[in-house]
Design an enzyme around this catalytic site. Structure first.
Site, PDB file in Angstrom:
ATOM      1  CG  ASP A 115      -4.543   5.205  -9.564  1.00 51.98           C
ATOM      2  OD1 ASP A 115      -3.836   4.261  -9.962  1.00 51.98           O
ATOM      3  OD2 ASP A 115      -4.694   5.489  -8.359  1.00 51.98           O
ATOM      4  CG  MET A 170      -9.056   4.400 -13.564  1.00 50.48           C
ATOM      5  SD  MET A 170     -10.217   4.079 -12.242  1.00 50.48           S
ATOM      6  CE  MET A 170      -9.098   3.927 -10.835  1.00 50.48           C
ATOM      7  CG  HIS A 188      -1.876   2.024 -12.119  1.00 46.48           C
ATOM      8  ND1 HIS A 188      -2.598   1.697 -10.987  1.00 46.48           N
ATOM      9  CD2 HIS A 188      -2.026   0.976 -12.976  1.00 46.48           C
ATOM     10  CE1 HIS A 188      -3.163   0.505 -11.157  1.00 46.48           C
ATOM     11  NE2 HIS A 188      -2.842   0.059 -12.350  1.00 46.48           N
ATOM     12  CG  MET A 244      -3.591  -4.054  -9.763  1.00 42.74           C
ATOM     13  SD  MET A 244      -3.238  -2.356  -9.303  1.00 42.74           S
ATOM     14  CE  MET A 244      -4.759  -1.890  -8.460  1.00 42.74           C
ATOM     15  CG  ASP A 247      -2.376   0.668  -6.669  1.00 45.17           C
ATOM     16  OD1 ASP A 247      -3.016   1.193  -5.752  1.00 45.17           O
ATOM     17  OD2 ASP A 247      -2.437   1.047  -7.861  1.00 45.17           O
TER      18      ASP A 247
HETATM   19  C1  DX5 Z   1      -7.212   1.323  -7.870  1.00 43.29           C
HETATM   20  C2  DX5 Z   1      -6.053   2.279  -7.972  1.00 43.29           C
HETATM   21  C3  DX5 Z   1      -5.348   2.517  -6.680  1.00 43.29           C
HETATM   22  C4  DX5 Z   1      -6.237   3.060  -5.620  1.00 43.29           C
HETATM   23  C5  DX5 Z   1      -5.608   2.956  -4.270  1.00 43.29           C
HETATM   24  O1  DX5 Z   1      -7.745   1.117  -9.129  1.00 43.29           O
HETATM   25  O2  DX5 Z   1      -5.089   1.812  -8.878  1.00 43.29           O
HETATM   26  O3  DX5 Z   1      -4.205   3.311  -6.865  1.00 43.29           O
HETATM   27  O4  DX5 Z   1      -6.587   4.379  -5.864  1.00 43.29           O
HETATM   28  O5  DX5 Z   1      -6.498   3.477  -3.356  1.00 43.29           O
HETATM   29  P1  DX5 Z   1      -6.663   2.903  -1.887  1.00 43.29           P
HETATM   30  O6  DX5 Z   1      -5.349   3.055  -1.213  1.00 43.29           O
HETATM   31  O7  DX5 Z   1      -7.725   3.750  -1.305  1.00 43.29           O
HETATM   32  O8  DX5 Z   1      -7.067   1.460  -2.020  1.00 43.29           O
HETATM   33 ZN    ZN Z   2      -2.971   2.699  -8.987  1.00 35.93          ZN
END
Ligand code: DX5
Ligand code: ZN
Length: 217
Positions: A37, A39, A68, A139, A177
């Site tokens: 992930d 960000m 991602h 999502m 996700d």
């Molecule tokens: C959210 C991320 C997810 C998240 C999933 O922004 O893209 O991948 O980490 O985590 P859980 O399974 O804890 O919701």
């Molecule tokens: Zn993710």
């Protein structure tokens, strides 16, 4: 679309001081992908990690790295992630004015590509690029943090995506996700999802291998 159900643990919930060992543990526990992930503090408020972390982890796992990108203007980061050993890159439809061009750019590097939709975004936003995608990521929480609750509205979107794929003879994977645990995973599989991302439920589990098996169903 793969026939198998795949589980992609998100290392957003891992111990950041021991990322290499965490990836090794996930592979030993039967994970199918490493969900990575990214960000940027702009598309979402949080800042996580980038291509340098991907490159560092490449030597700790043979699993495909599923990147991602929760970043604005994702096209800037495709070559750096390809060079860092990523296998799959997904980009948010809400973060890029030219998703088709970026998807082509990802494929041109020899990687699998996919497009991501936030919970509020309709499938119509990406319908006409799905023939050029290996994956659609839906999502089931608002991006930016792990450990949130599953938003059930995504279930209908999974069904819509699955029906669209069937109607148009397409075979993209449907990944979900956010808030995935054995119960929500079962609902997603039922609607047609075949790749399940899970962070908290796997990393908080006493037995990660068992949790991965339960999510796979
Ligand atoms: C959210 C991320 C997810 C998240 C999933 O922004 O893209 O991948 O980490 O985590 P859980 O399974 O804890 O919701
Ligand atoms: Zn993710």
């Amino acid at each position: 679309m793969t026939d198998k159900i795949l589980v992609a643990p998100s290392i957003l919930s891992a111990d950041f001081a021991r990322m290499g060992e965490e990836c090794e543990s996930l592979e030993a526990c039967g994970a199918d992908y490493i969900h990575f992930d990214v960000m940027d503090g702009n598309f979402v408020d949080t800042i996580t990690f980038g291509p340098a972390m991907c490159k560092a982890l490449r030597s700790h796992t043979r699993l495909p790295i599923d990147v991602h990108l929760m970043v604005e203007n994702p096209i800037k980061y495709i070559i750096p992630f390809a060079d860092a050993g990523a296998d799959i890159i997904t980009i948010h439809a809400e973060a890029d004015k030219h998703i088709h061009r970026t998807l082509q750019h990802i494929r041109a590097q020899g990687l699998k590509c996919g497009v991501v939709l936030n919970p509020a975004s309709p499938i119509e936003l990406v319908k006409w690029v799905l023939e050029d995608c290996d994956m659609l990521l839906l999502m089931s929480v608002n991006p930016g943090a792990g450990g949130q609750s599953f938003i059930p509205g995504v279930l209908d979107k999974i069904a819509q995506a699955d029906a669209f794929a069937t109607a148009h003879g397409l075979s993209f994977d449907i990944e979900v996700d956010g808030g995935i645990n054995p119960d929500t995973a079962a609902m997603c599989r039922e609607m047609g999802a075949n790749v399940l991302v899970a962070g908290n439920s796997i990393f908080k589990a006493a037995d990660r291998a068992e949790m991965i098996r339960k999510i796979r169903g």
